[in-house]
Motif scaffolding. Structure first.
Motif, PDB file in Angstrom:
ATOM      1  N   CYS A   1      91.352  87.955 -54.259  1.00 26.18           N
ATOM      2  CA  CYS A   1      91.606  86.784 -54.918  1.00 26.18           C
ATOM      3  C   CYS A   1      90.711  85.679 -54.116  1.00 26.18           C
ATOM      4  O   CYS A   1      91.102  85.666 -53.014  1.00 26.18           O
TER       5      CYS A   1
ATOM      6  N   ILE B   1     100.016  79.752 -49.372  1.00 25.17           N
ATOM      7  CA  ILE B   1      99.984  81.125 -49.360  1.00 25.17           C
ATOM      8  C   ILE B   1     101.116  81.800 -50.044  1.00 25.17           C
ATOM      9  O   ILE B   1     100.867  82.888 -50.667  1.00 25.17           O
ATOM     10  N   LYS B   2     102.220  81.450 -49.996  1.00 29.99           N
ATOM     11  CA  LYS B   2     103.322  81.983 -50.932  1.00 29.99           C
ATOM     12  C   LYS B   2     103.093  81.920 -52.220  1.00 29.99           C
ATOM     13  O   LYS B   2     103.203  82.982 -53.101  1.00 29.99           O
TER      14      LYS B   2
ATOM     15  N   THR C   1     100.298  84.359 -52.897  1.00 28.18           N
ATOM     16  CA  THR C   1     100.918  85.627 -52.859  1.00 28.18           C
ATOM     17  C   THR C   1     101.556  86.224 -54.140  1.00 28.18           C
ATOM     18  O   THR C   1     101.388  87.324 -54.647  1.00 28.18           O
ATOM     19  N   GLY C   2     102.435  85.263 -54.471  1.00 20.18           N
ATOM     20  CA  GLY C   2     103.136  85.671 -55.947  1.00 20.18           C
ATOM     21  C   GLY C   2     102.291  85.668 -56.911  1.00 20.18           C
ATOM     22  O   GLY C   2     102.268  86.846 -57.822  1.00 20.18           O
TER      23      GLY C   2
ATOM     24  N   VAL D   1      99.099  86.750 -56.982  1.00 24.09           N
ATOM     25  CA  VAL D   1      98.219  88.085 -56.737  1.00 24.09           C
ATOM     26  C   VAL D   1      99.207  89.202 -57.190  1.00 24.09           C
ATOM     27  O   VAL D   1      98.636  90.137 -57.907  1.00 24.09           O
ATOM     28  N   ILE D   2     100.342  89.053 -56.676  1.00 17.17           N
ATOM     29  CA  ILE D   2     101.446  90.316 -57.007  1.00 17.17           C
ATOM     30  C   ILE D   2     101.679  90.333 -58.588  1.00 17.17           C
ATOM     31  O   ILE D   2     101.353  91.349 -58.879  1.00 17.17           O
TER      32      ILE D   2
ATOM     33  N   LEU E   1     108.565  83.834 -55.424  1.00 17.91           N
ATOM     34  CA  LEU E   1     107.264  83.845 -55.436  1.00 17.91           C
ATOM     35  C   LEU E   1     106.558  83.592 -56.817  1.00 17.91           C
ATOM     36  O   LEU E   1     105.756  83.117 -57.022  1.00 17.91           O
TER      37      LEU E   1
END
Length: 173
Positions: free
Chosen positions: A29, A39-40, A43-44, A46-47, A107
């Motif tokens: 990504c 960043i959080k 990250t959420g 992307v997950i 997230l």
């Protein structure tokens, strides 16, 4: 990694990290100067984006074998999964990524608030009696997902999600 003697940081390459963790997927990504502080949320996104992609990949694989009787019978040869939301549960994120439900939910909400994913909350269409439903959920050892919405109690279902960004395949350097 920080070396206290030399007071320098050593940075591992992506390929080294992939080898150490036995990661086979090369999806990436893009993070740029405008959003690196979130960043959080990234990250959420992307997950949940990866789980969206994985869900439709599995449905597409099953479609070639099973056309009738599938719950996703609207699939056509020209179906584009990138435009369709997919059900992604916080329980699944908890099991796959070894994090708590609260962290998985935070997230997801951060990614939604930053505009990185589309999120639709799903509730049952019919109203339920709160006392009898709590008794039933307690008897079946299930967590009570009752929500007061539209002048009545409803069961909360799995949220549907789709990413508002594109994954790229990271090539070796």
């Amino acid at each position: 990694m920080y070396n206290s003697k030399t007071k320098f940081y050593s940075i591992k390459s992506f390929d080294k990290i992939r080898i150490e963790n036995n990661w086979e997927v090369r999806l990436a990504c893009k993070v740029d100067y405008n959003n690196y502080t979130e960043i959080k949320a990234i990250t959420g996104a992307v997950i949940y984006g990866y789980l969206h992609k994985d869900f439709w990949r599995k449905v597409k694989k099953q479609k070639s074998v099973q056309l009738k009787g599938s719950t996703y019978h609207f699939l056509s040869p020209k179906f584009n999964y990138k435009e369709q939301p997919a059900p992604v549960s916080v329980n699944g994120v908890e099991a796959l990524f070894d994090m708590s439900k609260a962290t998985a939910s935070r997230l997801k909400n951060l990614a939604y608030n930053k505009g990185l994913i589309y999120l639709k909350k799903n509730y049952s269409k019919t109203k339920v009696n709160k006392q009898s439903m709590l008794h039933w959920l307690k008897y079946n050892d299930k967590t009570p997902n009752l929500v007061y919405k539209d002048k009545g109690y409803r069961l909360q279902g799995i949220d549907t999600v789709f990413p508002l960004f594109y994954f790229t395949k990271r090539k070796s350097l």
